[in-house]
Design a protein around this motif. Structure first.
Motif, PDB file in Angstrom:
ATOM      1  N   SER A  94     -17.853  23.997   9.031  1.00 19.67           N
ATOM      2  CA  SER A  94     -17.296  24.748   8.031  1.00 19.67           C
ATOM      3  C   SER A  94     -17.566  23.926   6.661  1.00 19.67           C
ATOM      4  N   GLU A 137     -15.554  21.402  20.523  1.00 16.58           N
ATOM      5  CA  GLU A 137     -15.834  22.600  19.647  1.00 16.58           C
ATOM      6  C   GLU A 137     -15.050  22.347  18.271  1.00 16.58           C
ATOM      7  N   PRO A 138     -13.713  21.969  18.299  1.00 18.26           N
ATOM      8  CA  PRO A 138     -13.207  21.531  16.845  1.00 18.26           C
ATOM      9  C   PRO A 138     -13.945  20.632  16.034  1.00 18.26           C
ATOM     10  N   PHE A 139     -14.312  19.635  16.691  1.00 13.36           N
ATOM     11  CA  PHE A 139     -14.986  18.607  15.994  1.00 13.36           C
ATOM     12  C   PHE A 139     -16.053  19.035  15.246  1.00 13.36           C
ATOM     13  N   HIS A 152     -24.023  22.056   9.686  1.00 21.76           N
ATOM     14  CA  HIS A 152     -23.782  23.722   9.450  1.00 21.76           C
ATOM     15  C   HIS A 152     -24.946  24.315  10.201  1.00 21.76           C
ATOM     16  N   VAL A 153     -26.020  24.024   9.670  1.00 22.49           N
ATOM     17  CA  VAL A 153     -27.196  24.610   9.919  1.00 22.49           C
ATOM     18  C   VAL A 153     -27.845  24.814  11.675  1.00 22.49           C
ATOM     19  N   HIS A 157     -13.394  23.490  25.995  1.00 24.82           N
ATOM     20  CA  HIS A 157     -14.412  22.844  25.252  1.00 24.82           C
ATOM     21  C   HIS A 157     -14.011  22.033  24.007  1.00 24.82           C
ATOM     22  N   TRP A 192     -16.848  22.309  14.639  1.00 23.84           N
ATOM     23  CA  TRP A 192     -16.315  23.424  13.760  1.00 23.84           C
ATOM     24  C   TRP A 192     -16.049  23.025  12.327  1.00 23.84           C
ATOM     25  N   ALA A 193     -15.350  21.766  12.491  1.00 23.07           N
ATOM     26  CA  ALA A 193     -15.109  21.135  11.232  1.00 23.07           C
ATOM     27  C   ALA A 193     -16.261  21.042  10.243  1.00 23.07           C
ATOM     28  N   PRO A 230     -24.620  19.888   5.411  1.00 26.19           N
ATOM     29  CA  PRO A 230     -25.267  21.136   5.558  1.00 26.19           C
ATOM     30  C   PRO A 230     -26.160  20.952   6.941  1.00 26.19           C
ATOM     31  N   GLY A 286     -20.860  24.105   5.516  1.00 27.35           N
ATOM     32  CA  GLY A 286     -21.324  25.543   4.904  1.00 27.35           C
ATOM     33  C   GLY A 286     -20.725  25.347   3.397  1.00 27.35           C
ATOM     34  N   MET A 287     -19.846  24.925   3.139  1.00 30.14           N
ATOM     35  CA  MET A 287     -19.165  24.769   1.615  1.00 30.14           C
ATOM     36  C   MET A 287     -20.060  24.015   0.797  1.00 30.14           C
ATOM     37  N   ALA A 306     -23.491  23.145   1.371  1.00 30.55           N
ATOM     38  CA  ALA A 306     -24.671  23.952   1.343  1.00 30.55           C
ATOM     39  C   ALA A 306     -24.405  24.983   0.438  1.00 30.55           C
ATOM     40  N   ARG A 342     -25.242  26.766  13.512  1.00 34.29           N
ATOM     41  CA  ARG A 342     -25.864  28.161  13.465  1.00 34.29           C
ATOM     42  C   ARG A 342     -27.000  28.324  14.275  1.00 34.29           C
TER      43      ARG A 342
END
Lengths: 251, 114, 122
Positions: free
Chosen positions: C20, C12-14, C79-80, C9, C16-17, C76, C23-24, C26, C83
């Motif tokens: 993460s 995914e790394p795109f 991020h949201v 996939h 996920w960066a 954010p 998330g910081m 937010a 999730r």
């Protein structure tokens, strides 16, 4: 004076005669230093020889005796009866097919373990005359916790993602892949990537963290997986934003 | 769901929905300011409704839960070596919490005073 | 279980960066923003000028503020949505993996585009 006793409710399943899992209650004499495995051995030796389960070292290093005790995956040789709160429910390890009684089929894990190639991979072996591959204590520390894995698969039993997606490579396999990826002597990261970096690999994990909680050897597979995500992500962005820094060697 | 850690995980994931809605509120506010400034006063009045404020209170609670779980997670992920030894996780998450306090104080001051 | 093909996939790394870093952002910044703009201001516990049109438009004219607001909303948001994507998948909607991904990240891209447009106009 009546000697103290404890009752264990144990899952039974005979594939030749049972349609489904059932339970059987056994009462065994209780001593304060008894672990669940002691109780199971008492049952097999004195009460019901047909009870079937795996065990070996009885000291928490072989990984054979994993079972669900009161709903939590545990090594039965390391779980004291006095810590079970009165009622002791022993079930086969969750998320694995049950073969018989408390014995589960671990072949899915075995395949995944093989797939991540848990051995040192070198581009080319140095000749013996060149001497040993040297490794400093710091380099050893980089992967040592992940080398503590005893393949007990309690982490698979605890992982809710593995419970709903059996194709997930899983905590132990990925932690072991990382054990080699982070080993300074290893050059096989790229070879492991198709498995570890696949959709069923690290990206399936949603960092619930239960695997690390139940691990009896402090491996922290959850940490291993998240760090693998960071490594893979950083590499990917580096290859996109700064393609000239791509390493020449396959590792 | 008998495991309290599963409950925490569930709440942590739920925080995403509340944060998403609040981000919507933020975007809405600035969209109106940029494109329909004449309706801004009315939007401000609407945003005072008790159910909206109550939702925001919940969103704040979830945002704090997200922050707490995120900073704890950072301790597992960030392996920092100093002087040959690994910095303890408590220090890593503690550092994040301290940063959170500072960032909140600075941004809060800017929001109210600048 | 028979061995199966592992699916790559590449994107995914795109995501996920973004997940993460979002998330910081937010975690660090959203609580105070919710507190001030979402609770204190509507309740009148801070001066009305804090969220007045004049002040926000004046502040919003500044490029640094525009950039800050862009980061505050876009990261954010990714991020949201990341999730939420996994929540939906874990709820049993596994076969709809692809459409859920498109829906979630699509929403994030759309929200980002809207935010960028607003910031340009402010």
């Amino acid at each position: 004076m009546a000697l103290p006793e404890v009752t264990l409710t144990v899952t039974r399943y005979d594939p030749e005669s049972d349609q489904d899992l059932r339970t059987q209650a056994y009462t065994v004499p209780y001593r304060e230093d008894m672990v669940v495995l002691d109780a199971l051995n008492h049952i097999k030796d004195r009460v019901d020889a047909s009870l079937t389960y795996r065990w070996s070292c009885r000291m928490g290093v072989c990984g054979s005796c994993g079972m669900n005790v009161n709903g939590t995956p545990k090594l039965t040789c390391a779980t004291f009866l006095k810590d079970c709160g009165g009622e002791v429910r022993v079930e086969p390890l969750a998320n694995f097919p049950v073969v018989r009684d408390l014995v589960v089929d671990m072949s899915d894990f075995m395949e995944k373990l093989k797939a991540v190639k848990p051995w040192l991979i070198r581009m080319a072996e140095s000749p013996v005359e060149a001497g040993e591959y040297k490794q400093s204590p710091e380099e050893l520390d980089a992967y040592k916790p992940y080398a503590m894995c005893i393949n007990c698969t309690l982490c698979y039993a605890a992982c809710p993602v593995y419970g709903i997606e059996p194709r997930f490579v899983g905590p132990a396999a990925i932690a072991l892949a990382q054990r080699y990826n982070l080993d300074s002597r290893d050059q096989g990261r790229a070879e492991r990537k198709p498995i570890v970096g696949s959709e069923e690999g690290i990206w399936e994990c949603t960092f619930v963290g239960e695997c690390t909680v139940v691990c009896p050897k402090g491996v922290d597979p959850a940490g291993a997986i998240q760090r693998a995500k960071v490594m893979t992500t950083t590499e990917w962005w580096q290859s996109v934003l700064m393609p000239w820094t791509a390493k020449r060697a396959a590792a | 769901m008998s495991n309290p850690r599963y409950l925490l995980f569930f709440l942590r994931e739920c925080s995403a929905f509340f944060l998403a809605v609040f981000l919507g509120e933020l975007l809405c506010r600035f969209w109106i300011l940029a494109f329909r400034p004449e309706r801004y006063a009315a939007w401000l009045e609407w945003s005072k409704a008790p159910w909206i404020v109550a939702f925001n209170v919940l969103a704040l609670a979830f945002a704090c839960l997200h922050a707490a779980t995120f900073f704890k997670a950072a301790a597992t992920i960030l392996v920092v070596r100093m002087g040959g030894r690994r910095v303890p996780g408590a220090l890593i998450s503690g550092g994040h919490f301290a940063g959170w306090a500072v960032a909140s104080a600075v941004l809060g001051w800017l929001l109210v005073r600048a | 279980m028979p061995p199966h093909a592992y699916r790559a996939h590449p994107t995914e790394p795109f995501f996920w960066a973004l997940f993460s870093s979002g998330g910081m952002v937010a975690a660090m910044l959203m609580p105070v923003v919710i507190l001030v703009l979402g609770i204190l201001a509507p309740l009148g516990l801070v001066p009305a000028s804090v969220e007045s049109a004049e002040r926000l438009t004046a502040l919003g004219g500044n490029w640094l503020v525009k950039l800050f607001l862009l980061v505050l909303i876009v990261l954010p948001l990714f991020h949201v949505m990341h999730r939420i994507r996994f929540i939906l998948i874990d709820l049993g909607l596994k076969p709809l993996r692809r459409p859920i991904g498109v829906l979630c990240y699509g929403t994030a891209f759309l929200g980002s585009a809207l935010t960028a447009w607003v910031m340009l106009r402010l």
